[in-house]
Design a protein around this motif. Structure first.
Motif, PDB file in Angstrom:
ATOM      1  N   LEU A   1      71.963  44.522 100.620  1.00  0.00           N
ATOM      2  CA  LEU A   1      71.512  43.275 100.019  1.00  0.00           C
ATOM      3  C   LEU A   1      72.660  42.296  99.838  1.00  0.00           C
ATOM      4  O   LEU A   1      73.758  42.669  99.409  1.00  0.00           O
ATOM      5  CB  LEU A   1      70.879  43.551  98.647  1.00  0.00           C
ATOM      6  N   LYS A   2      72.388  41.042 100.168  1.00  0.00           N
ATOM      7  CA  LYS A   2      73.326  39.957  99.913  1.00  0.00           C
ATOM      8  C   LYS A   2      72.895  39.158  98.685  1.00  0.00           C
ATOM      9  O   LYS A   2      73.729  38.734  97.885  1.00  0.00           O
ATOM     10  CB  LYS A   2      73.403  39.039 101.131  1.00  0.00           C
ATOM     11  N   LEU A   3      71.566  38.984  98.556  1.00  0.00           N
ATOM     12  CA  LEU A   3      71.015  38.220  97.438  1.00  0.00           C
ATOM     13  C   LEU A   3      69.693  38.839  97.021  1.00  0.00           C
ATOM     14  O   LEU A   3      68.856  39.141  97.866  1.00  0.00           O
ATOM     15  CB  LEU A   3      70.801  36.757  97.857  1.00  0.00           C
ATOM     16  N   ASP A   4      69.520  39.043  95.732  1.00  0.00           N
ATOM     17  CA  ASP A   4      68.304  39.670  95.200  1.00  0.00           C
ATOM     18  C   ASP A   4      67.826  38.848  94.018  1.00  0.00           C
ATOM     19  O   ASP A   4      68.484  38.807  92.972  1.00  0.00           O
ATOM     20  CB  ASP A   4      68.605  41.104  94.771  1.00  0.00           C
ATOM     21  N   CYS A   5      66.687  38.148  94.190  1.00  0.00           N
ATOM     22  CA  CYS A   5      66.208  37.205  93.178  1.00  0.00           C
ATOM     23  C   CYS A   5      64.791  37.545  92.728  1.00  0.00           C
ATOM     24  O   CYS A   5      63.951  37.959  93.533  1.00  0.00           O
ATOM     25  CB  CYS A   5      66.212  35.782  93.728  1.00  0.00           C
TER      26      CYS A   5
ATOM     27  N   SER B   1      78.525  41.605  97.265  1.00  0.00           N
ATOM     28  CA  SER B   1      79.488  41.605  98.365  1.00  0.00           C
ATOM     29  C   SER B   1      79.056  42.639  99.396  1.00  0.00           C
ATOM     30  O   SER B   1      78.150  43.438  99.153  1.00  0.00           O
ATOM     31  CB  SER B   1      80.889  41.928  97.836  1.00  0.00           C
ATOM     32  N   LYS B   2      79.708  42.655 100.557  1.00  0.00           N
ATOM     33  CA  LYS B   2      79.303  43.548 101.639  1.00  0.00           C
ATOM     34  C   LYS B   2      79.450  45.026 101.287  1.00  0.00           C
ATOM     35  O   LYS B   2      78.781  45.877 101.869  1.00  0.00           O
ATOM     36  CB  LYS B   2      80.099  43.237 102.904  1.00  0.00           C
ATOM     37  N   ASN B   3      80.333  45.333 100.329  1.00  0.00           N
ATOM     38  CA  ASN B   3      80.507  46.728  99.928  1.00  0.00           C
ATOM     39  C   ASN B   3      79.499  47.180  98.869  1.00  0.00           C
ATOM     40  O   ASN B   3      79.564  48.296  98.369  1.00  0.00           O
ATOM     41  CB  ASN B   3      81.933  46.980  99.433  1.00  0.00           C
ATOM     42  N   GLY B   4      78.555  46.283  98.526  1.00  0.00           N
ATOM     43  CA  GLY B   4      77.502  46.624  97.575  1.00  0.00           C
ATOM     44  C   GLY B   4      77.819  46.309  96.134  1.00  0.00           C
ATOM     45  O   GLY B   4      76.977  46.534  95.241  1.00  0.00           O
ATOM     46  N   GLN B   5      78.999  45.761  95.856  1.00  0.00           N
ATOM     47  CA  GLN B   5      79.370  45.434  94.485  1.00  0.00           C
ATOM     48  C   GLN B   5      78.745  44.106  94.050  1.00  0.00           C
ATOM     49  O   GLN B   5      78.621  43.175  94.841  1.00  0.00           O
ATOM     50  CB  GLN B   5      80.901  45.326  94.374  1.00  0.00           C
ATOM     51  N   LEU B   6      78.324  44.063  92.780  1.00  0.00           N
ATOM     52  CA  LEU B   6      77.772  42.827  92.236  1.00  0.00           C
ATOM     53  C   LEU B   6      78.861  41.757  92.215  1.00  0.00           C
ATOM     54  O   LEU B   6      79.932  41.941  91.624  1.00  0.00           O
ATOM     55  CB  LEU B   6      77.231  43.060  90.822  1.00  0.00           C
ATOM     56  N   LYS B   7      78.592  40.651  92.859  1.00  0.00           N
ATOM     57  CA  LYS B   7      79.572  39.579  92.994  1.00  0.00           C
ATOM     58  C   LYS B   7      79.317  38.456  92.009  1.00  0.00           C
ATOM     59  O   LYS B   7      80.254  37.868  91.457  1.00  0.00           O
ATOM     60  CB  LYS B   7      79.515  39.052  94.434  1.00  0.00           C
ATOM     61  N   ASN B   8      78.043  38.157  91.791  1.00  0.00           N
ATOM     62  CA  ASN B   8      77.705  37.029  90.922  1.00  0.00           C
ATOM     63  C   ASN B   8      76.286  37.209  90.420  1.00  0.00           C
ATOM     64  O   ASN B   8      75.449  37.837  91.074  1.00  0.00           O
ATOM     65  CB  ASN B   8      77.831  35.709  91.704  1.00  0.00           C
ATOM     66  N   GLU B   9      75.986  36.648  89.270  1.00  0.00           N
ATOM     67  CA  GLU B   9      74.639  36.697  88.697  1.00  0.00           C
ATOM     68  C   GLU B   9      74.356  35.340  88.073  1.00  0.00           C
ATOM     69  O   GLU B   9      75.180  34.804  87.328  1.00  0.00           O
ATOM     70  CB  GLU B   9      74.561  37.810  87.652  1.00  0.00           C
ATOM     71  N   PHE B  10      73.208  34.776  88.420  1.00  0.00           N
ATOM     72  CA  PHE B  10      72.936  33.425  87.939  1.00  0.00           C
ATOM     73  C   PHE B  10      71.444  33.173  87.834  1.00  0.00           C
ATOM     74  O   PHE B  10      70.616  33.896  88.409  1.00  0.00           O
ATOM     75  CB  PHE B  10      73.580  32.382  88.869  1.00  0.00           C
ATOM     76  N   THR B  11      71.093  32.127  87.088  1.00  0.00           N
ATOM     77  CA  THR B  11      69.713  31.676  86.961  1.00  0.00           C
ATOM     78  C   THR B  11      69.605  30.294  87.571  1.00  0.00           C
ATOM     79  O   THR B  11      70.447  29.426  87.319  1.00  0.00           O
ATOM     80  CB  THR B  11      69.283  31.636  85.488  1.00  0.00           C
ATOM     81  N   SER B  12      68.583  30.092  88.426  1.00  0.00           N
ATOM     82  CA  SER B  12      68.468  28.823  89.138  1.00  0.00           C
ATOM     83  C   SER B  12      67.012  28.481  89.405  1.00  0.00           C
ATOM     84  O   SER B  12      66.226  29.348  89.776  1.00  0.00           O
ATOM     85  CB  SER B  12      69.213  28.899  90.475  1.00  0.00           C
ATOM     86  N   PRO B  13      66.645  27.205  89.234  1.00  0.00           N
ATOM     87  CA  PRO B  13      65.278  26.789  89.583  1.00  0.00           C
ATOM     88  C   PRO B  13      65.159  26.310  91.023  1.00  0.00           C
ATOM     89  O   PRO B  13      64.064  26.027  91.495  1.00  0.00           O
ATOM     90  CB  PRO B  13      65.037  25.627  88.619  1.00  0.00           C
ATOM     91  N   THR B  14      66.297  26.222  91.726  1.00  0.00           N
ATOM     92  CA  THR B  14      66.257  25.562  93.040  1.00  0.00           C
ATOM     93  C   THR B  14      66.813  26.423  94.166  1.00  0.00           C
ATOM     94  O   THR B  14      67.027  25.926  95.260  1.00  0.00           O
ATOM     95  CB  THR B  14      67.079  24.257  92.995  1.00  0.00           C
ATOM     96  N   PHE B  15      67.034  27.724  93.933  1.00  0.00           N
ATOM     97  CA  PHE B  15      67.736  28.510  94.951  1.00  0.00           C
ATOM     98  C   PHE B  15      67.002  28.542  96.285  1.00  0.00           C
ATOM     99  O   PHE B  15      67.606  28.512  97.350  1.00  0.00           O
ATOM    100  CB  PHE B  15      67.983  29.940  94.453  1.00  0.00           C
TER     101      PHE B  15
END
Length: 304
Positions: free
Chosen positions: A248-252, A266-280
């Motif tokens: 997974l690259k992005l899971d929303c 990231s490509k190694n499976g580590q959580l890179k970022n977490e955010f809330t967005s109405p427009t992704f």
């Protein structure tokens, strides 16, 4: 080709069924002189039937779904030939006890089949549609009454472009319409899977959809087309995978209408970022040409 071999086997089976159980033959199709102009003349010339009539002369009509000839009390058994192009044949249909049974062919003006159908009591169990040059455009195979799989072909290569689960719609008299209902798989010209779409009564709304890149799953989401958007707007969830990977690259997930919570990896499976967005979702479509090009390619196949 396998499609043509299977179609011919259907014809032989149904004709043998008619011969053995239903008719005492008296007329050969070769007695219709216009048949000699047809491109498939050699395939049908020796078929014998109980009776041949011309549609424009017969005043054939349906009563309670059964075909009768004007002033006759028994349901029609035999062949009805259409000649709407002057003296050229436009159609040949086989009937048994007043219903389409066996072969039915529609023709282009040049005598090439437009479509070939195999019927069982008025229900098509196989349909092959042709281009005017004689190449196969698409084929329908029934797996249940009124349902089946519609296979589309690339005209340049004869490779499969899509397999579509469909229902038959007979609301328009004399026409067979297909309703997308179930899973549709679309293929690139190289044979790799391009998309797996799900429909219910021609609509994708609320159903999971998958898009592929180089045969590998790239996007996965639920279509939100009836929420004021298009078939490639998302609802409930959206997943993006790294190219040529099952990571997974992005899971929303949709938290509420117009509000999404996303986790970026990231490509190694580590959580890179977490955010809330109405427009992704809008951002992905705007910034990702591949997303748009896949849909344009798929729609060009499914809605030519």
């Amino acid at each position: 080709m396998i499609i043509l071999k299977r179609f011919k086997s259907y014809i032989l089976f149904l004709l043998s069924l008619i011969i053995n159980n239903y008719c005492i033959y008296a007329v050969n199709l070769s007695s219709v002189k216009e048949i000699r102009k047809l491109s498939n003349y050699s395939e049908i010339i020796n078929i014998e039937v109980e009776r041949i009539i011309f549609r424009e002369d017969s005043k054939a009509m349906r009563k309670n779904g059964v075909v009768y000839i004007n002033n006759e009390i028994n349901p029609f058994t035999g062949v009805i030939v259409g000649r709407t192009y002057g003296n050229n044949i436009s159609s040949i249909y086989f009937y048994r006890n007043g219903k389409n049974n066996g072969l039915g062919i529609e023709y282009y003006k040049n005598g090439v089949p437009d479509s070939k159908k195999i019927y069982k009591d008025d229900i098509p169990i196989m349909i092959i549609d042709y281009y005017q040059n004689g190449k196969i455009k698409q084929k329908f195979d029934s797996n249940n009454e009124g349902r089946g799989v519609l296979t589309l072909l690339y005209p340049e290569t004869d490779n499969i472009s899509a397999k579509i689960s469909v229902k038959l719609n007979f609301e328009i008299k004399g026409q067979v319409k297909y309703i997308n209902h179930g899973e549709t798989t679309v293929y690139e010209k190289n044979g790799k899977t391009w998309g797996i779409l799900n429909y219910k009564d021609n609509k994708m709304y609320g159903l999971p959809q998958k898009l592929f890149k180089n045969g590998q799953l790239k996007y996965e989401y639920v279509a939100a087309s009836e929420k004021g958007g298009s078939d490639f707007d998302a609802m409930k969830y959206f997943k993006e995978y790294f190219d040529n990977s099952d990571r997974l690259k992005l899971d929303c997930d949709e938290q509420s209408k117009g509000r999404w919570h996303c986790r970026e990896y990231s490509k190694n499976g580590q959580l890179k970022n977490e955010f809330t967005s109405p427009t992704f979702a809008l951002q992905i479509k705007r910034d990702n040409s591949y997303w748009t090009n896949v849909f344009l390619g798929i729609w060009n196949i499914l809605i030519p």
